[in-house]
Design a protein around this motif. Sequence first.
Motif, PDB file in Angstrom:
ATOM      1  N   GLU A 122      -6.374   7.379 -14.867  1.00 24.26           N
ATOM      2  CA  GLU A 122      -5.108   8.055 -15.174  1.00 24.26           C
ATOM      3  C   GLU A 122      -4.565   8.868 -13.992  1.00 24.26           C
ATOM      4  O   GLU A 122      -3.367   8.817 -13.683  1.00 24.26           O
ATOM      5  CB  GLU A 122      -5.270   8.987 -16.381  1.00 24.26           C
ATOM      6  CG  GLU A 122      -5.560   8.277 -17.691  1.00 24.26           C
ATOM      7  CD  GLU A 122      -7.056   8.134 -17.960  1.00 24.26           C
ATOM      8  OE1 GLU A 122      -7.424   7.926 -19.114  1.00 24.26           O
ATOM      9  OE2 GLU A 122      -7.841   8.232 -16.985  1.00 24.26           O
ATOM     10  N   LYS A 123      -5.435   9.602 -13.319  1.00 25.78           N
ATOM     11  CA  LYS A 123      -4.987  10.485 -12.233  1.00 25.78           C
ATOM     12  C   LYS A 123      -4.522   9.709 -11.007  1.00 25.78           C
ATOM     13  O   LYS A 123      -3.788  10.246 -10.174  1.00 25.78           O
ATOM     14  CB  LYS A 123      -6.118  11.433 -11.842  1.00 25.78           C
ATOM     15  CG  LYS A 123      -6.471  12.447 -12.916  1.00 25.78           C
ATOM     16  CD  LYS A 123      -7.583  13.371 -12.442  1.00 25.78           C
ATOM     17  CE  LYS A 123      -7.938  14.391 -13.518  1.00 25.78           C
ATOM     18  NZ  LYS A 123      -9.045  15.285 -13.078  1.00 25.78           N
ATOM     19  N   GLN A 124      -4.952   8.439 -10.891  1.00 22.76           N
ATOM     20  CA  GLN A 124      -4.599   7.656  -9.702  1.00 22.76           C
ATOM     21  C   GLN A 124      -3.272   6.894  -9.866  1.00 22.76           C
ATOM     22  O   GLN A 124      -2.789   6.293  -8.908  1.00 22.76           O
ATOM     23  CB  GLN A 124      -5.704   6.650  -9.390  1.00 22.76           C
ATOM     24  CG  GLN A 124      -6.924   7.240  -8.711  1.00 22.76           C
ATOM     25  CD  GLN A 124      -7.776   8.072  -9.659  1.00 22.76           C
ATOM     26  OE1 GLN A 124      -8.086   7.625 -10.763  1.00 22.76           O
ATOM     27  NE2 GLN A 124      -8.136   9.271  -9.236  1.00 22.76           N
ATOM     28  N   GLN A 157     -11.991   3.433  -6.110  1.00 26.73           N
ATOM     29  CA  GLN A 157     -10.751   3.463  -6.892  1.00 26.73           C
ATOM     30  C   GLN A 157      -9.984   2.152  -6.746  1.00 26.73           C
ATOM     31  O   GLN A 157      -9.405   1.654  -7.715  1.00 26.73           O
ATOM     32  CB  GLN A 157      -9.893   4.642  -6.443  1.00 26.73           C
ATOM     33  CG  GLN A 157     -10.462   5.987  -6.851  1.00 26.73           C
ATOM     34  CD  GLN A 157      -9.776   7.154  -6.159  1.00 26.73           C
ATOM     35  OE1 GLN A 157      -9.056   6.981  -5.167  1.00 26.73           O
ATOM     36  NE2 GLN A 157      -9.997   8.356  -6.671  1.00 26.73           N
ATOM     37  N   LYS A 158      -9.996   1.562  -5.553  1.00 26.43           N
ATOM     38  CA  LYS A 158      -9.322   0.274  -5.340  1.00 26.43           C
ATOM     39  C   LYS A 158      -9.992  -0.829  -6.155  1.00 26.43           C
ATOM     40  O   LYS A 158      -9.311  -1.703  -6.713  1.00 26.43           O
ATOM     41  CB  LYS A 158      -9.334  -0.091  -3.853  1.00 26.43           C
ATOM     42  CG  LYS A 158      -8.363   0.750  -3.024  1.00 26.43           C
ATOM     43  CD  LYS A 158      -8.433   0.384  -1.541  1.00 26.43           C
ATOM     44  CE  LYS A 158      -7.426   1.211  -0.744  1.00 26.43           C
ATOM     45  NZ  LYS A 158      -7.490   0.919   0.707  1.00 26.43           N
ATOM     46  N   ASP A 213       0.789  -1.228   0.000  1.00 28.08           N
ATOM     47  CA  ASP A 213       0.000   0.000   0.000  1.00 28.08           C
ATOM     48  C   ASP A 213       0.826   1.284   0.000  1.00 28.08           C
ATOM     49  O   ASP A 213       0.290   2.378  -0.156  1.00 28.08           O
ATOM     50  CB  ASP A 213      -0.994   0.016   1.170  1.00 28.08           C
ATOM     51  CG  ASP A 213      -0.318  -0.064   2.520  1.00 28.08           C
ATOM     52  OD1 ASP A 213       0.919  -0.014   2.573  1.00 28.08           O
ATOM     53  OD2 ASP A 213      -1.044  -0.184   3.528  1.00 28.08           O
ATOM     54  N   THR A 214       2.162   1.158   0.132  1.00 26.81           N
ATOM     55  CA  THR A 214       3.005   2.356   0.097  1.00 26.81           C
ATOM     56  C   THR A 214       3.615   2.583  -1.286  1.00 26.81           C
ATOM     57  O   THR A 214       4.380   3.516  -1.494  1.00 26.81           O
ATOM     58  CB  THR A 214       4.138   2.243   1.134  1.00 26.81           C
ATOM     59  OG1 THR A 214       4.886   1.049   0.888  1.00 26.81           O
ATOM     60  CG2 THR A 214       3.568   2.215   2.550  1.00 26.81           C
ATOM     61  N   MET A 215       3.274   1.706  -2.222  1.00 25.23           N
ATOM     62  CA  MET A 215       3.808   1.818  -3.586  1.00 25.23           C
ATOM     63  C   MET A 215       2.788   2.508  -4.494  1.00 25.23           C
ATOM     64  O   MET A 215       1.581   2.334  -4.337  1.00 25.23           O
ATOM     65  CB  MET A 215       4.123   0.412  -4.129  1.00 25.23           C
ATOM     66  CG  MET A 215       4.799   0.398  -5.493  1.00 25.23           C
ATOM     67  SD  MET A 215       5.036  -1.295  -6.114  1.00 25.23           S
ATOM     68  CE  MET A 215       6.330  -1.862  -4.999  1.00 25.23           C
ATOM     69  N   ALA A 216       3.269   3.287  -5.431  1.00 24.76           N
ATOM     70  CA  ALA A 216       2.382   3.938  -6.397  1.00 24.76           C
ATOM     71  C   ALA A 216       1.673   2.881  -7.234  1.00 24.76           C
ATOM     72  O   ALA A 216       2.253   1.852  -7.577  1.00 24.76           O
ATOM     73  CB  ALA A 216       3.173   4.872  -7.298  1.00 24.76           C
ATOM     74  N   THR A 217       0.403   3.128  -7.542  1.00 24.34           N
ATOM     75  CA  THR A 217      -0.384   2.127  -8.275  1.00 24.34           C
ATOM     76  C   THR A 217       0.237   1.808  -9.632  1.00 24.34           C
ATOM     77  O   THR A 217       0.113   0.680 -10.119  1.00 24.34           O
ATOM     78  CB  THR A 217      -1.829   2.613  -8.465  1.00 24.34           C
ATOM     79  OG1 THR A 217      -1.831   3.851  -9.169  1.00 24.34           O
ATOM     80  CG2 THR A 217      -2.514   2.790  -7.118  1.00 24.34           C
ATOM     81  N   TYR A 276      -1.232   3.180  -3.156  1.00 27.54           N
ATOM     82  CA  TYR A 276      -2.441   2.368  -3.073  1.00 27.54           C
ATOM     83  C   TYR A 276      -3.262   2.694  -1.829  1.00 27.54           C
ATOM     84  O   TYR A 276      -4.490   2.738  -1.878  1.00 27.54           O
ATOM     85  CB  TYR A 276      -2.080   0.881  -3.082  1.00 27.54           C
ATOM     86  CG  TYR A 276      -3.274  -0.037  -3.025  1.00 27.54           C
ATOM     87  CD1 TYR A 276      -4.057  -0.264  -4.152  1.00 27.54           C
ATOM     88  CD2 TYR A 276      -3.634  -0.667  -1.831  1.00 27.54           C
ATOM     89  CE1 TYR A 276      -5.158  -1.087  -4.102  1.00 27.54           C
ATOM     90  CE2 TYR A 276      -4.739  -1.493  -1.767  1.00 27.54           C
ATOM     91  CZ  TYR A 276      -5.502  -1.699  -2.907  1.00 27.54           C
ATOM     92  OH  TYR A 276      -6.602  -2.508  -2.842  1.00 27.54           O
ATOM     93  N   LYS A 277      -2.606   2.957  -0.711  1.00 23.18           N
ATOM     94  CA  LYS A 277      -3.320   3.198   0.545  1.00 23.18           C
ATOM     95  C   LYS A 277      -4.142   4.480   0.525  1.00 23.18           C
ATOM     96  O   LYS A 277      -5.031   4.660   1.348  1.00 23.18           O
ATOM     97  CB  LYS A 277      -2.343   3.232   1.722  1.00 23.18           C
ATOM     98  CG  LYS A 277      -1.381   4.409   1.722  1.00 23.18           C
ATOM     99  CD  LYS A 277      -0.479   4.348   2.950  1.00 23.18           C
ATOM    100  CE  LYS A 277       0.503   5.519   2.989  1.00 23.18           C
ATOM    101  NZ  LYS A 277       1.376   5.454   4.187  1.00 23.18           N
TER     102      LYS A 277
END
Length: 289
Positions: A110-112, A124-125, A78-82, A117-118
Amino acid sequence: MITIEELNVYYKDFQALNICEKIEIKENDRIGLIGSNGAGKTTFVKACLGLIPYNGLITTNVKPEEMSVHMQQNNYVDTMATRHILETILKTKIKENVKLQELISFFEFEKQLSQKYKTLSGGQKQRFTLIMVLMQDAPITFFDEVTTGLDFETRQALIEKILAWYQGKNTSIIFISHYYEELEKLTNKLLILDKGEVIAFGERRQLFEKYCGQSVISFDQDALTKIDTKSFNHLKAQQGLCAISCKNLEEELSLIKMLSNANINYKRSNNDIELLTINALGVYHETTH
């Protein structure tokens, strides 16, 4: 695509699933898998995917590894960019994969991509997980409670996206959901389970006619003090409601006229999945106990 015969699944001495009659999942089937907690829904999916031992026969021309599944709970870093999670799990670069770009655009994600992830919302998840599931383009996909925990508008938007994505595709889909209105939009067949037993399986319309009649008129139960419905066939119904089965148009019009003359509001349906399920369960328990 999948044929199931005489299937039994045990967890030690507990029988979690017992399928006696043959079940066939065909190409382009959209099946709603219905049942309360402990009914055997997840066990059914795991057996089809070959994830648990079972007795009986599951015949398929699709290997388990070629099937796709959307689970209710998913764990990611959850600390990594999607963006990096997508590229790591899918083993591809977004800028180099046209299909992945299409899915990201389709789900307006696109914006996410730069967010961790968190920090994503529940909706969005779910969109994030759907992107990875749909990237597999599997001939059979299982969806386990895709919209649980989301608000009504987000649920509706996701369902519309799923419908649009699969439009015209020859893919078999099995939906597990406790939202009956979603199943009415998504499915053409139903598989109803209760305590590991198959209560009903088949085309929605055929099952509705079997358990509810040609149509059903429902209204507030309090209104029964104003009219005499003894000559009609009463069904089991949701709490606070009276549901009457109509075997033909003449009977339906007669009941509607009575309700209208008494100034009683009513609802007509010929595809109410919740009502169908309630009465299928009722018939099953009456005949087996």
